[in-house]
Design a protein around this motif. Structure first.
Motif, mmCIF file in Angstrom:
data_model
loop_
_atom_site.group_PDB
_atom_site.id
_atom_site.type_symbol
_atom_site.label_atom_id
_atom_site.label_comp_id
_atom_site.label_asym_id
_atom_site.label_seq_id
_atom_site.Cartn_x
_atom_site.Cartn_y
_atom_site.Cartn_z
ATOM 1 N N ASP A 182 0.825 -1.210 0.000
ATOM 2 C CA ASP A 182 0.000 0.000 0.000
ATOM 3 C C ASP A 182 0.858 1.259 0.000
ATOM 4 N N PHE A 183 1.942 1.239 0.771
ATOM 5 C CA PHE A 183 2.857 2.388 0.841
ATOM 6 C C PHE A 183 3.490 2.644 -0.520
ATOM 7 N N PHE A 184 3.901 1.562 -1.183
ATOM 8 C CA PHE A 184 4.511 1.678 -2.508
ATOM 9 C C PHE A 184 3.557 2.335 -3.495
ATOM 10 N N GLU A 185 2.330 1.847 -3.546
ATOM 11 C CA GLU A 185 1.346 2.400 -4.484
ATOM 12 C C GLU A 185 1.099 3.881 -4.206
ATOM 13 N N LYS A 186 0.991 4.224 -2.918
ATOM 14 C CA LYS A 186 0.736 5.610 -2.534
ATOM 15 C C LYS A 186 1.876 6.521 -2.965
ATOM 16 N N VAL A 187 3.119 6.124 -2.692
ATOM 17 C CA VAL A 187 4.277 6.960 -3.016
ATOM 18 C C VAL A 187 4.405 7.148 -4.522
ATOM 19 N N VAL A 188 4.250 6.057 -5.285
ATOM 20 C CA VAL A 188 4.390 6.151 -6.742
ATOM 21 C C VAL A 188 3.343 7.095 -7.331
ATOM 22 N N MET A 189 2.130 7.001 -6.860
ATOM 23 C CA MET A 189 1.081 7.885 -7.364
ATOM 24 C C MET A 189 1.357 9.339 -6.977
ATOM 25 N N GLU A 190 1.872 9.559 -5.767
ATOM 26 C CA GLU A 190 2.151 10.928 -5.310
ATOM 27 C C GLU A 190 3.288 11.578 -6.086
ATOM 28 N N VAL A 191 4.397 10.863 -6.257
ATOM 29 C CA VAL A 191 5.574 11.477 -6.894
ATOM 30 C C VAL A 191 5.359 11.700 -8.390
ATOM 31 N N THR A 192 4.392 10.998 -8.975
ATOM 32 C CA THR A 192 4.114 11.188 -10.415
ATOM 33 C C THR A 192 2.860 12.004 -10.655
ATOM 34 N N SER A 193 2.230 12.452 -9.570
ATOM 35 C CA SER A 193 0.946 13.162 -9.664
ATOM 36 C C SER A 193 -0.069 12.355 -10.467
ATOM 37 N N GLY A 194 0.014 11.031 -10.294
ATOM 38 C CA GLY A 194 -0.931 10.142 -10.950
ATOM 39 C C GLY A 194 -0.611 9.840 -12.404
ATOM 40 N N GLN A 195 0.522 10.339 -12.890
ATOM 41 C CA GLN A 195 0.875 10.129 -14.302
ATOM 42 C C GLN A 195 1.676 8.830 -14.474
ATOM 43 N N VAL A 196 1.082 7.758 -14.055
ATOM 44 C CA VAL A 196 1.726 6.449 -14.156
ATOM 45 C C VAL A 196 0.637 5.385 -14.245
ATOM 46 N N ASN A 197 0.904 4.398 -15.038
ATOM 47 C CA ASN A 197 0.014 3.227 -15.103
ATOM 48 C C ASN A 197 0.651 2.152 -14.231
ATOM 49 N N ILE A 198 -0.058 1.736 -13.195
ATOM 50 C CA ILE A 198 0.507 0.790 -12.233
ATOM 51 C C ILE A 198 -0.407 -0.429 -12.106
ATOM 52 N N SER A 199 0.191 -1.618 -12.196
ATOM 53 C CA SER A 199 -0.611 -2.834 -12.089
ATOM 54 C C SER A 199 0.144 -3.912 -11.320
ATOM 55 N N ASN A 200 -0.589 -4.607 -10.477
ATOM 56 C CA ASN A 200 -0.056 -5.736 -9.705
ATOM 57 C C ASN A 200 -0.374 -6.998 -10.493
ATOM 58 N N ILE A 201 0.674 -7.691 -10.985
ATOM 59 C CA ILE A 201 0.431 -8.813 -11.901
ATOM 60 C C ILE A 201 0.677 -10.182 -11.259
ATOM 61 N N GLY A 202 0.972 -10.216 -9.947
ATOM 62 C CA GLY A 202 1.147 -11.520 -9.322
ATOM 63 C C GLY A 202 2.016 -11.464 -8.085
ATOM 64 N N GLU A 203 2.381 -12.650 -7.614
ATOM 65 C CA GLU A 203 3.184 -12.777 -6.397
ATOM 66 C C GLU A 203 4.363 -13.708 -6.652
ATOM 67 N N SER A 204 5.464 -13.457 -5.973
ATOM 68 C CA SER A 204 6.649 -14.307 -6.097
ATOM 69 C C SER A 204 7.376 -14.325 -4.755
ATOM 70 N N TYR A 205 8.025 -15.455 -4.468
ATOM 71 C CA TYR A 205 8.926 -15.518 -3.322
ATOM 72 C C TYR A 205 10.339 -15.220 -3.809
ATOM 73 N N ILE A 206 10.942 -14.173 -3.257
ATOM 74 C CA ILE A 206 12.292 -13.770 -3.630
ATOM 75 C C ILE A 206 13.272 -14.284 -2.567
ATOM 76 N N SER A 207 14.378 -14.849 -3.018
ATOM 77 C CA SER A 207 15.395 -15.374 -2.094
ATOM 78 C C SER A 207 16.297 -14.242 -1.612
#
Length: 215
Positions: A182-207
């Motif tokens: 949620d924090f990530f989505e909020k920051v990205v939208m704020e710093v771009t003033s909403g001028q970004v297309n953002i989509s969550n396309i899945g989940e992964s376990y990172i080592s």
């Protein structure tokens, strides 16, 4: 869903000699019991002439499947100690085989427990313990003029940019830790003033190993 768990990074092996007996450990990550059983069978075929091919595995993020075999060693002296090493290290989705070539000297019950325990530890160490951390996989599309600003904020949030591609716009692939979504989505939208297309396309376990992501 489990957010974080420990396992091994890759195949690992190690060998010990204890009172003329050879103990050869083999360790592998395994996400299913089928994978674990196939691995065990491969080692058994490789060492068909061995005295014993002892194994243990623990499968499932909730530790649903836990099995072991002494393969002819005295009850409780081989497979169970290997499983106890796996559990003590808090590992999941891992299979361990310790092959023994008998050297002619009996080790006794206590000696066998120590030998198989030590063998499992050596194999696991060489397979490299890692932390698997749940991340969301995001795709971002934005203008070239906003790229630097977005990249700086993502880096400052300690999230992982794994891909950047350039065409008419710029596309970024980003792994975002489960508790930062949620924090990530909020920051990205704020710093771009909403001028970004953002989509969550899945989940992964990172080592992660020693705090560093392994991609």
């Amino acid at each position: 869903m489990v957010n974080e768990y420990k396992t091994v990074r890759c195949f690992g092996t190690g060998e010990l000699k204890i009172r003329k007996s050879r103990f050869i450990a083999y360790v592998q990550p395994a996400d299913t019991e089928k994978e674990a059983l196939e691995f065990i069978e491969n080692i058994k075929q490789k060492h068909r002439d061995a005295t014993h091919n002892v194994f243990a595995y623990l499968i499932g993020l909730d530790r649903e499947i836990q099995k072991f075999s002494d393969d002819g060693e005295p009850n409780g002296t081989a497979g169970k100690p290997i499983l106890e090493v796996i559990k003590k290290e808090s590992l999941k989705n891992v299979v361990v085989v310790v092959t023994r070539y008998f050297g002619g000297i009996l080790l006794g019950a206590g000696g066998l427990v120590r030998a198989y325990t030590k063998g499992a530890k050596v194999g696991i160490e060489n397979a490299q313990i890692v932390n698997k951390v749940l991340h969301y996989n995001y795709k971002l599309k934005t203008s070239y003029s906003l790229l630097g600003k977005i990249q700086n904020h993502i880096i400052n949030m300690s999230q992982i940019i794994y891909e950047v591609s350039y065409s008419q716009d710029v596309s970024l692939g980003v792994y975002v830790k489960y508790n930062k979504k949620d924090f990530f989505e909020k920051v990205v939208m704020e710093v771009t003033s909403g001028q970004v297309n953002i989509s969550n396309i899945g989940e992964s376990y990172i080592s992660f190993q020693q705090g560093k992501a392994i991609l």
